[in-house]
Design a protein around this motif. Structure first.
Motif, mmCIF file in Angstrom:
data_model
loop_
_atom_site.group_PDB
_atom_site.id
_atom_site.type_symbol
_atom_site.label_atom_id
_atom_site.label_comp_id
_atom_site.label_asym_id
_atom_site.label_seq_id
_atom_site.Cartn_x
_atom_site.Cartn_y
_atom_site.Cartn_z
ATOM 1 N N ASN A 186 -4.865 -6.334 -8.544
ATOM 2 C CA ASN A 186 -3.439 -6.057 -8.656
ATOM 3 C C ASN A 186 -2.676 -7.324 -8.282
ATOM 4 O OD1 ASN A 186 -3.798 -3.309 -9.261
ATOM 5 N ND2 ASN A 186 -4.051 -2.815 -7.091
ATOM 6 N N TYR B 199 -9.498 1.764 -10.164
ATOM 7 C CA TYR B 199 -9.533 0.328 -9.858
ATOM 8 C C TYR B 199 -10.999 -0.043 -9.659
ATOM 9 C CZ TYR B 199 -7.259 -3.746 -7.450
ATOM 10 O OH TYR B 199 -6.774 -4.972 -7.087
ATOM 11 N N ASN C 149 -12.714 -6.406 0.997
ATOM 12 C CA ASN C 149 -12.554 -5.696 -0.272
ATOM 13 C C ASN C 149 -12.049 -6.656 -1.346
ATOM 14 O OD1 ASN C 149 -12.343 -3.617 -2.099
ATOM 15 N ND2 ASN C 149 -10.521 -2.684 -1.163
ATOM 16 N N ASN D 275 -8.316 -5.930 2.567
ATOM 17 C CA ASN D 275 -8.603 -5.244 3.814
ATOM 18 C C ASN D 275 -10.093 -5.360 4.127
ATOM 19 O OD1 ASN D 275 -8.973 -3.696 1.455
ATOM 20 N ND2 ASN D 275 -9.095 -1.806 2.626
ATOM 21 N N GLU E 18 -11.586 1.937 -3.293
ATOM 22 C CA GLU E 18 -10.336 2.686 -3.193
ATOM 23 C C GLU E 18 -10.447 3.711 -2.081
ATOM 24 O OE1 GLU E 18 -8.307 3.355 -7.360
ATOM 25 O OE2 GLU E 18 -10.424 3.859 -7.466
ATOM 26 N N LYS E 19 -9.285 4.017 -1.486
ATOM 27 C CA LYS E 19 -9.313 4.943 -0.358
ATOM 28 C C LYS E 19 -9.341 6.414 -0.763
ATOM 29 C CE LYS E 19 -6.857 1.939 2.286
ATOM 30 N NZ LYS E 19 -5.572 1.626 2.833
ATOM 31 N N GLN E 20 -8.558 6.751 -1.794
ATOM 32 C CA GLN E 20 -8.436 8.185 -2.101
ATOM 33 C C GLN E 20 -9.756 8.737 -2.618
ATOM 34 O OE1 GLN E 20 -7.135 5.725 -3.732
ATOM 35 N NE2 GLN E 20 -6.678 6.145 -5.868
ATOM 36 N N SER F 156 -3.408 -0.514 -4.500
ATOM 37 C CA SER F 156 -4.521 -0.699 -3.568
ATOM 38 C C SER F 156 -4.844 -2.168 -3.381
ATOM 39 C CB SER F 156 -5.767 -0.011 -4.110
ATOM 40 O OG SER F 156 -5.513 1.333 -4.368
ATOM 41 N N GLU G 8 -5.720 -0.563 9.432
ATOM 42 C CA GLU G 8 -6.326 -1.513 8.503
ATOM 43 C C GLU G 8 -6.349 -2.890 9.145
ATOM 44 O OE1 GLU G 8 -7.920 -1.326 5.889
ATOM 45 O OE2 GLU G 8 -7.213 0.336 4.659
ATOM 46 N N GLU H 114 0.826 -1.210 0.000
ATOM 47 C CA GLU H 114 0.000 0.000 0.000
ATOM 48 C C GLU H 114 0.861 1.261 0.000
ATOM 49 O OE1 GLU H 114 -4.216 -0.349 0.568
ATOM 50 O OE2 GLU H 114 -3.681 -0.792 2.660
#
Ligand SMILES: *Cc1c(COP(=O)(O)O)cnc(C)c1O
Length: 646
Positions: free
Chosen positions: A562, A635, A467, A358, A639-641, A66, A536, A61
């Motif tokens: 990924n 993705y 996830n 996660n 996703e976190k962002q 991700s 996480e 990460e």
């Protein structure tokens, strides 16, 4: 208050190993270290350095990839190939077997370029070859295999082009075997080899009457769709004699199924095949190779039994049974011992990949507190439930269980007919939940837990949302109820306090993991840790290297994950040798026929309409379209962002 927390005094990594059975299925590759992290030891039983998978997940990460990530630990492939060859060599030596072992990897089990390349590399010293069952697999095999002492086995239905490809490989010096699967193939092979003036080496795939237990029982025995019957075999032999090509026939092949859990079937198959081998020699074929196909099973649930997800034998027993069967049958008539070939796929690659993801959220089986005063409802429902709640004790457990279920169904009936409101029904269901939890706590004190109570205890679980997509990454869990070991990668010094199942993010009710390895029998839930706000929670699904990658599909348009490959050095350091980005949203849309440029054009037009209708400003249109652009590039997983603000 956390009602169904197991009241714990102590917890150790040993207890964690036992709970998740990692000491059983880990096969010397996976274990828990003193810090409470899951570690991988790529050398397996040969030891060598161990590295923390939790650290790797964090490093991945940090590098900007991700979750979910499919992690491949390259050295494990080398270890498994070495283990297979060394075990066969040892057994061959101990039994004075007068032949050698040569393995081939069946490409269909994991066709990824990187996997086949690594097998070529690690298999070099052992002359480990490849098995191809189609034209693409054959072309991949020829391009990847450098070792001319390794075998290249051609299975599957073969058309003219397939045969020509194989014949050219012969010309280039490869040890190619054309395995005749159906009677019709023989004429085409004869014709093409005459046309090119290249002499082929032939094998016969036979239909054994031996049928193995397990998930793939139908692959063998009379119901098998592949392989030649006795009369077919005779036809082929006569045909080859007629063409004066019987000296091309050198190999006998069978495959009675993958993941054969019972060693008895391995032995029975080998014995039967040897009898046929003997007959082929007597018919005048030179022979020399016996190819026993795949089937060497992986102990996914660690039970070491003949259950579908396990095997009741060790690798050494597998090798011994094959070698001894051949000696037993062939020595009677002084027939030379053949080169043994196996097409083990699953056993070579399963250990080498771990799916890491996660946890996004938890839906907790945590009732609201019981209110001090119950609302006034027409019926006695809530009071009855309260009475039941107060009555729960070890000796009345069965009765309270019955009552709780009775009142729950009464609440649902009353609601259906409009006699109680949604708030009243919620109160009732909340009380039922309290009763179930109290019953579950009392039941832990009992030596014998009534069956109904056991069933109910299994219903008390949190849902941890992972996830990942089960359909993309773990299709066999859905399709054939395969058990794949699943556990957190860290926090194993803390006693896990939540009974849980794991759901994926596909919104499909089948997208869940609710079978886990257990000591006596498989478990329908596992214990996990409560999430921490700023940390996480990483989990791994292990032993996913075989079949899962290519069988996975685009359910709900979740794409390839990924991929990260690591190589662990002797000094315990490791390097990331490959990072492959998974599918973007645009990628998966294009797989199902969307033209991304047309999508862009349409989105622009929609946003323009919104301006015309006074819904957005030109400036807002620009931001909206920028967000769509980012969405297409993104993705497919969570996703976190965050995206650009409007
Ligand atoms: C699928 C298959 C294999 C691989 O079997 P595993 O059980 O994964 O080792 C080998 N040979 C043939 C012909 C197959 O169809």
């Amino acid at each position: 208050m956390n009602n169904h927390t197991l009241h714990s005094k102590s917890w150790s990594t040993q207890e964690a190993s036992k709970h998740y059975c990692i000491d059983k299925w880990g096969a010397n590759y996976f274990s828990i270290n003193e810090a409470g992290d899951v570690v991988v030891t790529p050398g397996g039983a040969d030891n060598g350095p161990s590295i923390s998978l939790y650290e790797i997940a964090q490093e991945i990460e940090m590098r900007g990839l991700s979750m979910p990530v499919l992690l491949r630990i390259e050295n494990i492939l080398g270890s498994q190939i070495k283990l297979l060859h060394e075990t066969f060599r040892k057994v061959i030596r101990e039994n004075d077997y007068r032949g050698v072992y040569k393995g081939v990897f069946p490409i269909k089990v994991n066709q990824q370029e990187q996997v086949i390349e690594a097998i070529g590399q690690f298999g070099e010293n052992f002359n480990h070859g490849l098995e191809a069952g189609s034209k693409p697999e054959l072309i991949a095999a020829i391009s990847m295999l450098k070792n001319r002492n390794a075998c290249l086995i051609c299975n599957g239905y073969k058309d003219e082009e397939f045969i020509d490809l194989g014949l050219f490989a012969v010309k280039m010096g490869y040890q190619v075997f054309f395995v005749i699967e159906v009677p019709g193939e023989v004429d085409l092979i004869i014709e093409r080899s005459k046309y090119h003036n290249i002499t082929p080496t032939l094998g016969l795939r036979i239909k054994l009457s031996t049928q193995a237990e397990g998930q793939w029982a139908e692959s063998g025995g009379d119901s098998s769709v592949f392989g030649l019957t006795m009369s077919h075999i005779i036809d082929v032999i006569d045909r080859l004699k007629q063409e004066e090509m019987l000296d091309c026939l050198q190999l006998l092949h069978y495959h009675i199924g993958s993941q054969i859990p019972n060693i008895r079937d391995i032995r029975a198959g080998a014995m039967e095949a040897c009898r046929l081998y003997e007959e082929l020699v007597k018919e005048g074929a030179p022979m020399g190779y016996l190819d026993l196909g795949g089937g060497l099973a992986v102990d996914y649930d660690g039970s070491n039994t003949d259950s579908h997800s396990s095997r009741n034998y060790s690798l050494e027993e597998y090798c011994s049974d094959i070698v001894e069967s051949i000696i037993t049958v062939l020595d009677k008539n002084d027939i030379p011992h053949p080169t043994i070939i196996t097409e083990s796929g699953r056993a070579i690659v399963a250990y080498y990949s771990v799916l890491i993801f996660n946890i996004l959220d938890v839906s907790s089986f945590e009732p609201h507190p019981i209110p001090a005063t119950l609302p006034d409802v027409d019926s006695d429902l809530l009071e009855n439930l309260m009475t039941t709640y107060n009555m729960v004790s070890a000796k009345d457990i069965q009765e309270c269980c019955n009552d709780a279920l009775f009142y729950r169904s009464q609440a649902r009936q009353l609601f259906k007919h409009g006699h109680i409101t949604i708030r009243e029904r919620a109160q009732a269901e909340n009380l039922v939940q309290h009763i179930l939890i109290k019953i579950s706590e009392f039941s832990r004190e009992l030596t014998h837990i009534p069956k109904d109570v056991q069933t109910m205890n299994r219903l008390i679980y949190d849902i941890y949302y992972g996830n990942f997509s089960l359909f993309q990454s773990l299709p066999d869990v859905w399709a054939i109820d395969q058990i794949l070991p699943t556990m957190p990668l860290h926090r194993h010094l803390e006693k896990p306090s939540r009974q849980a199942i794991i759901s994926d993010i596909t919104c499909d009710c089948d997208g869940k993991i609710d079978s886990f390895p257990g000591i006596i029998e498989k478990k329908s839930n596992i214990m996990l840790h409560p999430l921490k706000p700023d940390e996480e929670y990483y989990m791994g699904v292990f032993l996913v290297g075989a079949y899962q990658e290519t069988l996975g599909d685009l359910h709900n348009l979740f794409g390839d994950t990924n991929v990260v490959s690591i190589h662990v050095n002797d000094d315990g350091s490791y390097k990331f040798i490959l990072e492959l980005e998974g599918d973007s949203v645009a990628d998966v849309l294009s797989y199902v026929g969307y033209d991304i440029r047309a999508i862009r054009t349409r989105l622009k037009a929609q946003a323009e309409d919104a301006i015309q209708n006074g819904l957005v400003s030109p400036h807002e249109r620009k931001s909206i379209l920028a967000n769509f652009e980012e969405g297409l590039r993104g993705y497919t997983y969570f996703e976190k962002q965050s995206t650009t603000d409007i």
